[in-house]
Write a protein that holds these residues in place. Sequence first.
Motif, short mmCIF file in Angstrom:
data_model
loop_
_atom_site.label_atom_id
_atom_site.label_comp_id
_atom_site.label_asym_id
_atom_site.label_seq_id
_atom_site.Cartn_x
_atom_site.Cartn_y
_atom_site.Cartn_z
N TYR A 51 0.83 -1.21 0.00
CA TYR A 51 0.00 0.00 0.00
C TYR A 51 0.87 1.25 0.00
O TYR A 51 0.60 2.20 -0.73
CB TYR A 51 -0.96 0.00 1.19
CG TYR A 51 -1.79 1.25 1.24
CD1 TYR A 51 -2.84 1.42 0.35
CD2 TYR A 51 -1.51 2.26 2.15
CE1 TYR A 51 -3.60 2.58 0.37
CE2 TYR A 51 -2.26 3.42 2.17
CZ TYR A 51 -3.30 3.57 1.27
OH TYR A 51 -4.05 4.71 1.29
N ARG A 52 1.91 1.26 0.80
CA ARG A 52 2.79 2.43 0.83
C ARG A 52 3.39 2.67 -0.55
O ARG A 52 3.48 3.81 -1.01
CB ARG A 52 3.90 2.24 1.87
CG ARG A 52 3.41 2.41 3.29
CD ARG A 52 4.58 2.49 4.26
NE ARG A 52 5.37 1.28 4.29
CZ ARG A 52 5.20 0.28 5.13
NH1 ARG A 52 4.24 0.34 6.03
NH2 ARG A 52 5.98 -0.78 5.10
N HIS A 53 3.80 1.62 -1.22
CA HIS A 53 4.36 1.79 -2.56
C HIS A 53 3.31 2.27 -3.54
O HIS A 53 3.61 3.10 -4.41
CB HIS A 53 4.97 0.47 -3.07
CG HIS A 53 6.33 0.22 -2.52
ND1 HIS A 53 7.43 0.95 -2.88
CD2 HIS A 53 6.77 -0.71 -1.64
CE1 HIS A 53 8.48 0.50 -2.24
NE2 HIS A 53 8.12 -0.50 -1.48
N MET A 55 0.89 4.23 -3.00
CA MET A 55 0.61 5.64 -2.74
C MET A 55 1.85 6.51 -2.94
O MET A 55 1.84 7.68 -2.59
CB MET A 55 0.06 5.82 -1.32
CG MET A 55 -1.23 5.09 -1.05
SD MET A 55 -2.54 5.54 -2.18
CE MET A 55 -2.89 7.17 -1.66
N ALA A 56 2.92 5.94 -3.48
CA ALA A 56 4.19 6.63 -3.74
C ALA A 56 4.80 7.19 -2.45
O ALA A 56 5.45 8.23 -2.44
CB ALA A 56 4.01 7.74 -4.77
N PHE A 57 4.61 6.47 -1.36
CA PHE A 57 5.18 6.86 -0.07
C PHE A 57 6.47 6.08 0.13
O PHE A 57 6.47 4.85 0.10
CB PHE A 57 4.19 6.53 1.06
CG PHE A 57 4.65 7.00 2.41
CD1 PHE A 57 4.52 8.33 2.77
CD2 PHE A 57 5.21 6.11 3.30
CE1 PHE A 57 4.93 8.76 4.02
CE2 PHE A 57 5.63 6.53 4.55
CZ PHE A 57 5.49 7.86 4.91
N PRO A 58 7.60 6.76 0.29
CA PRO A 58 8.86 6.02 0.45
C PRO A 58 8.90 5.29 1.79
O PRO A 58 8.54 5.84 2.83
CB PRO A 58 9.92 7.12 0.41
CG PRO A 58 9.19 8.36 0.82
CD PRO A 58 7.77 8.20 0.37
N CYS A 59 9.30 4.05 1.74
CA CYS A 59 9.33 3.28 2.99
C CYS A 59 10.68 2.59 3.21
O CYS A 59 10.81 1.82 4.13
CB CYS A 59 8.19 2.26 3.02
SG CYS A 59 8.26 1.08 1.69
#
Length: 60
Positions: A51-53, A55-59
Amino acid sequence: MATHASTTHDVASSAQSRNLQLALAGLLGIFIIGFVGFSQLQAMHNAGHDYRHSMAFPCH
């Protein structure tokens, strides 16, 4: 004058409702990040990671 008192009460009630909603949304977010992000269950961790990926959220 009764209308003014009612309006003041409605504004205070609205502010309390908004604050409660913000607090509950914050707690839900903390729970999701804390529980899913640090979960030992591989399926839950992978779902949060995907999900983080998405939403283009770096993790990393």
